[in-house]
Design a protein around this motif. Structure first.
Motif, PDB file in Angstrom:
ATOM      1  N   GLN A  70       0.692  -1.183  -0.069  1.00  0.00           N
ATOM      2  CA  GLN A  70      -0.019   0.045  -0.016  1.00  0.00           C
ATOM      3  C   GLN A  70       0.746   1.383  -0.050  1.00  0.00           C
ATOM      4  O   GLN A  70       0.449   2.352  -0.820  1.00  0.00           O
ATOM      5  N   ILE A  71       1.873   1.160   0.767  1.00  0.00           N
ATOM      6  CA  ILE A  71       2.866   2.528   0.971  1.00  0.00           C
ATOM      7  C   ILE A  71       3.536   2.613  -0.393  1.00  0.00           C
ATOM      8  O   ILE A  71       3.544   3.804  -0.976  1.00  0.00           O
ATOM      9  N   LEU A  72       4.074   1.508  -1.058  1.00  0.00           N
ATOM     10  CA  LEU A  72       4.743   1.549  -2.445  1.00  0.00           C
ATOM     11  C   LEU A  72       3.612   2.069  -3.587  1.00  0.00           C
ATOM     12  O   LEU A  72       4.129   2.904  -4.409  1.00  0.00           O
ATOM     13  N   VAL A  73       2.312   1.793  -3.255  1.00  0.00           N
ATOM     14  CA  VAL A  73       1.143   2.384  -4.321  1.00  0.00           C
ATOM     15  C   VAL A  73       1.059   3.820  -4.277  1.00  0.00           C
ATOM     16  O   VAL A  73       1.266   4.599  -5.099  1.00  0.00           O
ATOM     17  N   LEU A  74       1.248   4.012  -2.804  1.00  0.00           N
ATOM     18  CA  LEU A  74       0.703   5.642  -2.554  1.00  0.00           C
ATOM     19  C   LEU A  74       1.988   6.481  -2.996  1.00  0.00           C
ATOM     20  O   LEU A  74       1.914   7.341  -3.644  1.00  0.00           O
ATOM     21  N   VAL A  88      -0.231  12.300   3.387  1.00  0.00           N
ATOM     22  CA  VAL A  88       0.201  10.893   3.340  1.00  0.00           C
ATOM     23  C   VAL A  88      -0.058   9.942   4.298  1.00  0.00           C
ATOM     24  O   VAL A  88      -0.519   8.932   4.159  1.00  0.00           O
ATOM     25  N   VAL A  89       0.237  10.544   5.514  1.00  0.00           N
ATOM     26  CA  VAL A  89       0.247   9.731   6.590  1.00  0.00           C
ATOM     27  C   VAL A  89      -1.089   9.191   6.832  1.00  0.00           C
ATOM     28  O   VAL A  89      -1.615   8.206   7.238  1.00  0.00           O
ATOM     29  N   LEU A  90      -2.183  10.223   6.746  1.00  0.00           N
ATOM     30  CA  LEU A  90      -3.664  10.137   7.113  1.00  0.00           C
ATOM     31  C   LEU A  90      -4.089   9.103   6.020  1.00  0.00           C
ATOM     32  O   LEU A  90      -4.958   8.172   6.355  1.00  0.00           O
ATOM     33  N   LEU A  91      -3.459   9.206   4.463  1.00  0.00           N
ATOM     34  CA  LEU A  91      -4.239   8.457   3.544  1.00  0.00           C
ATOM     35  C   LEU A  91      -3.478   6.854   4.080  1.00  0.00           C
ATOM     36  O   LEU A  91      -4.435   5.706   3.945  1.00  0.00           O
ATOM     37  N   ILE A  92      -2.487   6.379   4.477  1.00  0.00           N
ATOM     38  CA  ILE A  92      -2.161   5.418   4.834  1.00  0.00           C
ATOM     39  C   ILE A  92      -2.802   4.802   6.172  1.00  0.00           C
ATOM     40  O   ILE A  92      -3.303   3.612   6.014  1.00  0.00           O
ATOM     41  N   TYR A  93      -3.067   5.649   7.111  1.00  0.00           N
ATOM     42  CA  TYR A  93      -3.931   5.350   8.265  1.00  0.00           C
ATOM     43  C   TYR A  93      -5.382   4.672   7.916  1.00  0.00           C
ATOM     44  O   TYR A  93      -5.788   3.669   8.480  1.00  0.00           O
ATOM     45  N   TYR A  94      -5.831   5.766   6.776  1.00  0.00           N
ATOM     46  CA  TYR A  94      -7.094   5.314   6.579  1.00  0.00           C
ATOM     47  C   TYR A  94      -7.415   4.024   5.655  1.00  0.00           C
ATOM     48  O   TYR A  94      -8.480   3.513   5.635  1.00  0.00           O
ATOM     49  N   SER A  95      -6.259   3.524   5.117  1.00  0.00           N
ATOM     50  CA  SER A  95      -6.077   2.390   4.332  1.00  0.00           C
ATOM     51  C   SER A  95      -5.802   1.135   5.210  1.00  0.00           C
ATOM     52  O   SER A  95      -5.913  -0.050   4.644  1.00  0.00           O
ATOM     53  N   ALA A 164     -16.046   2.589   7.291  1.00  0.00           N
ATOM     54  CA  ALA A 164     -15.330   3.604   7.590  1.00  0.00           C
ATOM     55  C   ALA A 164     -14.208   4.135   7.313  1.00  0.00           C
ATOM     56  O   ALA A 164     -14.050   5.233   6.781  1.00  0.00           O
ATOM     57  N   GLY A 165     -13.257   3.200   6.986  1.00  0.00           N
ATOM     58  CA  GLY A 165     -11.788   3.659   6.503  1.00  0.00           C
ATOM     59  C   GLY A 165     -11.924   4.239   5.085  1.00  0.00           C
ATOM     60  O   GLY A 165     -11.246   4.957   4.687  1.00  0.00           O
ATOM     61  N   MET A 166     -12.827   3.434   4.266  1.00  0.00           N
ATOM     62  CA  MET A 166     -12.965   3.724   3.011  1.00  0.00           C
ATOM     63  C   MET A 166     -13.720   5.333   2.845  1.00  0.00           C
ATOM     64  O   MET A 166     -12.995   6.068   1.907  1.00  0.00           O
ATOM     65  N   ILE A 167     -14.815   5.628   3.470  1.00  0.00           N
ATOM     66  CA  ILE A 167     -15.317   6.734   3.453  1.00  0.00           C
ATOM     67  C   ILE A 167     -14.084   7.896   4.030  1.00  0.00           C
ATOM     68  O   ILE A 167     -13.957   9.149   3.314  1.00  0.00           O
ATOM     69  N   LYS A 168     -13.349   7.856   4.992  1.00  0.00           N
ATOM     70  CA  LYS A 168     -12.320   8.643   5.504  1.00  0.00           C
ATOM     71  C   LYS A 168     -11.279   8.529   4.404  1.00  0.00           C
ATOM     72  O   LYS A 168     -10.688  10.063   4.090  1.00  0.00           O
ATOM     73  N   TYR A 169     -10.887   7.655   3.665  1.00  0.00           N
ATOM     74  CA  TYR A 169      -9.774   7.764   2.494  1.00  0.00           C
ATOM     75  C   TYR A 169     -10.106   8.570   1.522  1.00  0.00           C
ATOM     76  O   TYR A 169      -9.742   9.385   1.134  1.00  0.00           O
ATOM     77  N   ARG A 170     -11.644   8.425   1.222  1.00  0.00           N
ATOM     78  CA  ARG A 170     -12.015   9.289  -0.045  1.00  0.00           C
ATOM     79  C   ARG A 170     -12.074  10.698   0.506  1.00  0.00           C
ATOM     80  O   ARG A 170     -11.590  11.581  -0.304  1.00  0.00           O
TER      81      ARG A 170
END
Length: 408
Positions: A70-74, A88-95, A164-170
């Motif tokens: 996931q980190i490599l993709v981001l 970036v940290v928040l995107l990783i956290y929500y994933s 919940a993670g998907m919504i926050k990620y979006r």
């Protein structure tokens, strides 16, 4: 010496002696029963402890694999986009919930295979059999119980944390786009924005060299916008992701009813608003992955009642609804499969053999899941069948290997 009449002798024994004898006999039988049950309890507790240790080790192993992926993709997507580090940290956290939802079933299979394989290699299974225990039964109970418990844990992640993670990620991703539109706009690329398509030339901090934008007008006529040097600005309006400022644009509107009729509009400058909804791949505003099973069930009922519902759109929701159950309870199917495989193939180097077998089956299962997800979303294949076929395959294989183990 005359013969002794045992019946007459028994009649002369006082009843209280017989009562004491029966009482002692019952206590001895009860003591042996309790002692046997206590031994079984300690054995089951030992097996559960060993299974949990190997499960947690493999849970960490698979988690790190998916997490690094996931980190490599981001990183590949956001590299050089000047996105704030905290975003970036928040995107990783929500994933993380999506990573956790994928980890538990595979950790169950590989961890149980390694644990039971180690017990088989160390002759612990043979010792159980020599001590009068039924190793198949005394191991099967904790294996299935723990598999069911892990399935429940996995279902909670899939049904609550994952949406919940998907919504926050979006939400965070849209915020990141509004701060830096170049996250989505790349050099020499074709970007699909729901019903619209944007083709870009060289992209730099100064702007975009060439832009071609395809969309439809209010009458669903094809509209093509071509512009030279353009720039992108962040948007502050609610629902707007970015502003595309075009220089010397040319707008061509093609009449769908008459191929020979078209309109041509020229201007010096034009600002095109690109809405946040352009980056949401769902005709209903919310992606099926962002919904719980209750929400999915209600949405499926509503879509079935609507005569204008596209079958493929309906099937996407049915697929996601069944995916939450099938993928979560795949841990239970894997737990059942692990027992016969470990006892059949784990006689030598059980830990290593269990690891290799577990990884190979996990890759095959993962591939099968995604094949049916893609196939089911593009066709009208029944969502229940598409999502449960991989588990049925694992279950059938489990029964086949279990019957081989019983014969051995």
């Amino acid at each position: 010496m005359g013969k002794v009449d045992l019946v007459q002798l028994a009649g002369k024994i006082p009843l209280w002696i017989i009562s004491i004898f029966n009482f002692i006999k019952k206590k001895i039988i009860h003591f042996r029963f309790i002692k046997r049950k206590r031994k079984e309890f300690f054995l089951i507790r030992y097996i559960i402890k060993e299974l949990l240790i190997y499960f947690l080790v493999m849970f960490l192993f698979y988690f790190l694999i998916f997490f690094v992926n996931q980190i490599l993709v981001l990183m590949l997507k956001l590299l050089g986009k000047n996105l704030p580090f905290w975003d970036v940290v928040l995107l990783i956290y929500y994933s993380l919930p999506s990573i956790l939802s994928q980890t538990a079933p595979f950790a169950t299979l590989t961890g149980f295979l390694m644990c039971l394989g180690r017990m088989n290699t160390d002759n612990e299974i043979l010792i159980l059999r020599a001590s009068g225990q039924n190793p198949r039964l005394i191991i099967l109970v904790p294996v299935l119980a723990l598999g069911l418990l892990i399935s429940g844990f996995s279902f909670f992640i899939n049904d609550y944390l994952f949406p919940a993670g998907m919504i926050k990620y979006r939400e965070q991703y849209l915020i990141s786009i509004s701060r830096n539109p170049f996250v989505e706009i790349e050099s020499n690329s074709v970007k699909k924005l729901r019903e619209n398509t944007i083709v870009t030339g060289e992209v730099s901090k100064n702007g975009i060299s060439d832009v071609v934008f395809f969309d439809k007008d209010e009458n669903y006529n094809t509209r093509i916008i071509v512009a030279g040097n353009s720039s992108i600005d962040s948007a502050e309006e609610t629902g707007v992701s970015m502003h595309l400022n075009m220089n010397d644009p040319v707008v061509a509107v093609l009449d769908n009813q008459n191929s020979k009729k078209f309109e041509l509009i020229k201007a010096k400058k034009m600002t095109l608003n690109i809405f946040e909804s352009a980056f949401i791949d769902s005709g209903y505003g919310i992606d099926p992955g962002e919904m719980t099973t209750y929400d999915l069930r209600q949405q499926i009922k509503k879509m079935k009642a609507d005569e204008n519902t596209v079958p493929q759109d309906l099937n996407r929701y049915i697929l996601e609804y069944n995916r939450k159950y099938s993928f979560s309870f795949g841990a239970l199917f894997f737990a059942f499969l692990a027992l016969p495989l470990a006892l059949i193939f784990g006689k030598q180097n059980g830990v290593f053999a269990g690891f290799i077998i577990g990884v190979v089956i996990s890759v095959l299962y993962w591939s099968l899941i995604w094949i049916f997800i893609i196939f089911g979303s593009r066709t009208e294949m029944n969502g229940f069948i598409a999502m449960w076929i991989p588990n049925f395959v694992v279950g059938i294989a489990g029964f086949a290997f279990y019957s081989i183990m019983m014969r051995q």
